[in-house]
Scaffold this motif. Sequence first.
Motif, PDB file in Angstrom:
ATOM      1  N   GLY A 283      -0.937  10.785  -1.816  1.00  0.00           N
ATOM      2  CA  GLY A 283       0.485  10.917  -1.530  1.00  0.00           C
ATOM      3  C   GLY A 283       0.738  11.432  -0.130  1.00  0.00           C
ATOM      4  N   ILE A 284       0.024  12.475   0.272  1.00  0.00           N
ATOM      5  CA  ILE A 284       0.215  13.058   1.602  1.00  0.00           C
ATOM      6  C   ILE A 284      -0.234  12.082   2.684  1.00  0.00           C
ATOM      7  CG2 ILE A 284      -0.569  14.887   3.162  1.00  0.00           C
ATOM      8  CD1 ILE A 284      -0.628  16.768   0.791  1.00  0.00           C
ATOM      9  N   ALA A 285      -1.342  11.393   2.459  1.00  0.00           N
ATOM     10  CA  ALA A 285      -1.847  10.426   3.439  1.00  0.00           C
ATOM     11  C   ALA A 285      -0.823   9.325   3.690  1.00  0.00           C
ATOM     12  CB  ALA A 285      -3.167   9.828   2.965  1.00  0.00           C
ATOM     13  N   ASN A 286      -0.220   8.823   2.627  1.00  0.00           N
ATOM     14  CA  ASN A 286       0.770   7.762   2.781  1.00  0.00           C
ATOM     15  C   ASN A 286       2.054   8.271   3.410  1.00  0.00           C
ATOM     16  OD1 ASN A 286       0.140   4.915   1.525  1.00  0.00           O
ATOM     17  ND2 ASN A 286      -0.968   6.415   0.309  1.00  0.00           N
ATOM     18  N   LEU A 287       2.471   9.484   3.062  1.00  0.00           N
ATOM     19  CA  LEU A 287       3.679  10.042   3.664  1.00  0.00           C
ATOM     20  C   LEU A 287       3.482  10.280   5.162  1.00  0.00           C
ATOM     21  CD1 LEU A 287       5.083  12.617   1.075  1.00  0.00           C
ATOM     22  CD2 LEU A 287       6.211  10.568   1.923  1.00  0.00           C
ATOM     23  N   SER A 288       2.379  10.914   5.524  1.00  0.00           N
ATOM     24  CA  SER A 288       2.147  11.215   6.946  1.00  0.00           C
ATOM     25  C   SER A 288       1.964   9.935   7.748  1.00  0.00           C
ATOM     26  CB  SER A 288       0.930  12.126   7.107  1.00  0.00           C
ATOM     27  OG  SER A 288      -0.255  11.472   6.687  1.00  0.00           O
ATOM     28  N   GLY A 289       1.212   8.986   7.189  1.00  0.00           N
ATOM     29  CA  GLY A 289       0.995   7.726   7.890  1.00  0.00           C
ATOM     30  C   GLY A 289       2.275   6.926   8.050  1.00  0.00           C
ATOM     31  N   SER A 290       3.072   6.865   6.979  1.00  0.00           N
ATOM     32  CA  SER A 290       4.309   6.076   7.005  1.00  0.00           C
ATOM     33  C   SER A 290       5.373   6.714   7.892  1.00  0.00           C
ATOM     34  CB  SER A 290       4.845   5.903   5.584  1.00  0.00           C
ATOM     35  OG  SER A 290       3.888   5.294   4.757  1.00  0.00           O
ATOM     36  N   LEU A 291       5.573   8.029   7.739  1.00  0.00           N
ATOM     37  CA  LEU A 291       6.575   8.705   8.564  1.00  0.00           C
ATOM     38  C   LEU A 291       6.168   8.691  10.032  1.00  0.00           C
ATOM     39  CD1 LEU A 291       7.405  11.777   6.279  1.00  0.00           C
ATOM     40  CD2 LEU A 291       8.770   9.725   6.628  1.00  0.00           C
ATOM     41  N   GLY A 292       4.853   8.765  10.280  1.00  0.00           N
ATOM     42  CA  GLY A 292       4.368   8.769  11.658  1.00  0.00           C
ATOM     43  C   GLY A 292       4.549   7.455  12.382  1.00  0.00           C
ATOM     44  N   LEU A 293       4.901   6.389  11.650  1.00  0.00           N
ATOM     45  CA  LEU A 293       5.127   5.096  12.311  1.00  0.00           C
ATOM     46  C   LEU A 293       6.343   5.124  13.217  1.00  0.00           C
ATOM     47  CD1 LEU A 293       4.469   2.462   9.481  1.00  0.00           C
ATOM     48  CD2 LEU A 293       2.932   3.203  11.300  1.00  0.00           C
TER      49      LEU A 293
ATOM     50  N   LEU B 156       0.828  -1.208   0.000  1.00  0.00           N
ATOM     51  CA  LEU B 156       0.000   0.000   0.000  1.00  0.00           C
ATOM     52  C   LEU B 156       0.859   1.253   0.000  1.00  0.00           C
ATOM     53  CD1 LEU B 156      -2.722   1.459   0.306  1.00  0.00           C
ATOM     54  CD2 LEU B 156      -2.492   1.180   2.787  1.00  0.00           C
ATOM     55  N   VAL B 157       1.856   1.290   0.868  1.00  0.00           N
ATOM     56  CA  VAL B 157       2.730   2.462   0.943  1.00  0.00           C
ATOM     57  C   VAL B 157       3.441   2.680  -0.393  1.00  0.00           C
ATOM     58  CG1 VAL B 157       4.842   3.371   2.001  1.00  0.00           C
ATOM     59  CG2 VAL B 157       3.074   2.327   3.432  1.00  0.00           C
ATOM     60  N   PHE B 158       4.027   1.638  -0.925  1.00  0.00           N
ATOM     61  CA  PHE B 158       4.804   1.767  -2.162  1.00  0.00           C
ATOM     62  C   PHE B 158       3.940   2.195  -3.341  1.00  0.00           C
ATOM     63  CE2 PHE B 158       6.473  -0.147  -6.096  1.00  0.00           C
ATOM     64  CZ  PHE B 158       7.688   0.533  -6.167  1.00  0.00           C
ATOM     65  N   ILE B 159       2.861   1.474  -3.574  1.00  0.00           N
ATOM     66  CA  ILE B 159       2.070   1.730  -4.775  1.00  0.00           C
ATOM     67  C   ILE B 159       1.302   3.042  -4.668  1.00  0.00           C
ATOM     68  CG2 ILE B 159      -0.101   0.577  -4.172  1.00  0.00           C
ATOM     69  CD1 ILE B 159       1.829   0.301  -7.505  1.00  0.00           C
ATOM     70  N   SER B 160       0.907   3.441  -3.465  1.00  0.00           N
ATOM     71  CA  SER B 160       0.163   4.691  -3.306  1.00  0.00           C
ATOM     72  C   SER B 160       1.046   5.903  -3.561  1.00  0.00           C
ATOM     73  CB  SER B 160      -0.457   4.770  -1.912  1.00  0.00           C
ATOM     74  OG  SER B 160      -1.422   3.773  -1.721  1.00  0.00           O
ATOM     75  N   ILE B 161       2.268   5.877  -3.023  1.00  0.00           N
ATOM     76  CA  ILE B 161       3.180   7.000  -3.258  1.00  0.00           C
ATOM     77  C   ILE B 161       3.609   7.042  -4.722  1.00  0.00           C
ATOM     78  CG2 ILE B 161       5.481   7.893  -2.719  1.00  0.00           C
ATOM     79  CD1 ILE B 161       5.069   6.940   0.137  1.00  0.00           C
ATOM     80  N   LEU B 162       3.879   5.872  -5.301  1.00  0.00           N
ATOM     81  CA  LEU B 162       4.248   5.831  -6.715  1.00  0.00           C
ATOM     82  C   LEU B 162       3.091   6.312  -7.580  1.00  0.00           C
ATOM     83  CD1 LEU B 162       6.402   5.113  -8.731  1.00  0.00           C
ATOM     84  CD2 LEU B 162       5.619   2.733  -8.684  1.00  0.00           C
ATOM     85  N   SER B 163       1.873   5.926  -7.225  1.00  0.00           N
ATOM     86  CA  SER B 163       0.694   6.365  -7.964  1.00  0.00           C
ATOM     87  C   SER B 163       0.531   7.876  -7.891  1.00  0.00           C
ATOM     88  CB  SER B 163      -0.561   5.677  -7.405  1.00  0.00           C
ATOM     89  OG  SER B 163      -1.725   6.163  -8.012  1.00  0.00           O
TER      90      SER B 163
END
Length: 461
Positions: A329-339, A84-91
């Motif tokens: 893109g922002i949702a995945n960045l904030s969610g991933s970095l927030g881990l 999810l993280v990879f494909i969402s940011i790439l998308s």
Amino acid sequence: MNEWYVILNIFLFLVLAGVLIYLQKKNVSFSKRVFTALGIGLLFGFLLQWFYGKTSEELSHSIDWYNIVGYGYVKLLQMVTMPLVFISILSAFTKLKLTKNLGKIAGLILLLLIGTTAISAAVGISTTFGFHLEAVQIHSGDAEQLRGQQLEQTYSQIQDQSFPQKVLQLLPANPFLDFTGQRPTSTIAVVIFAAIVGLAFLGVRKKEPSKADTFKSLVESLYSIVMRVVTLVLRLTPFGILAIMTKAVATSDFDAIYKLGTFVIASYLALLVVFVIHLILLSLFGLNPVTYVKKVLPVLSFAFTSRSSAGTLPLNVSTQTKHLGVSEGIANLSGSLGLTIGQNGCAGIYPAMLAVMIAPTVGIDPFTPGFIFTLIAVVAISSFGVAGVGGGATFAAILVLSTMNLPVALAGLLISVEPLIDMGRTALNVSGAMTSGLITSKVTHELDTEIYNGNVEELGT
């Protein structure tokens, strides 16, 4: 052990699961089913512990069966996290949603995560002062001493790592290894790898548009498949919460919770105050905090019961995009970095409270201005450094205490109530990540306010 009791417990659990299935067929909303599962699990867990006792073999074997549903669900969420993280940011790159503002977006998210963690530290210090908490008040038994020894061993493994070395661990030397999630920093490494591939796509699009279009179609197809998998998994949320909550309550040490009740109350008060600060920040940027609460409660409920920010990531991202109007893109960045960066609960409140409680044991007055400002700065910086050593409250506490020259082993005194407090910390971590995503989307004018202000919809559709 009486096997018939185990069979009875499994049967009762299946009956409760059947109630959730019935509610789903009656088109009861997702949020109501989640909270129904939370309440049923709470009550069922209490009854199991009351009848069997938390150390009985019947309960232990029953929990093993419940874990198939509870932690099976968590594993499914973890399964879709990296794709999810990879494909969402790439998308987001192929849809030209992260091309111009990538640096600004990432920087703003990090600023918000670390800034709110500094605020969380200040709240933790204030709460500890208000409740007059000190480490000498806590009884040190065999379990606490063993935990302290483990923390010292962990510290010995990371004490020689410099900050630049921790930063280097964020980079994806082997992206295929990081897709397996084997490193503590795997999620951030996958984010970086996706961004690099996205930038490469932009370069190819300028020179060879036809090949770029083929790649874009492939990414869009993969994105559709991955999101469908996420949807299928999210439909299991009420059942997962039922199983996880049942286990959490049935195996809780209520005697220890009672003895350390003041610390538990102080911790949850601090967590609540920081959550209110999240709401105030949203209102300052023109976002209705009541709307936010209504839409994120199912996500925070799962984070609370599962104690897993990583397991909550698909719910986190799905809610941000579908119900809060945040771009993919922002949702995945904030969610991933927030881990692993700027965790308001684990890396903010918790280590700050521990430092203030432990300081008097070595003759330091924790309420002098110099100590307080130094502690807040150390907590803020460490909240980024934690990403290089694995994340979580334990590593955050070790980094902060060692930097402040305080005994690391004393952090083990709270092992008996650690699971209970960690539930609230995890929920606050997730809220901090979602708040960062929302504010970043608002500032960069990428927030869909119609979606944000719209009615609450089903997560699992």
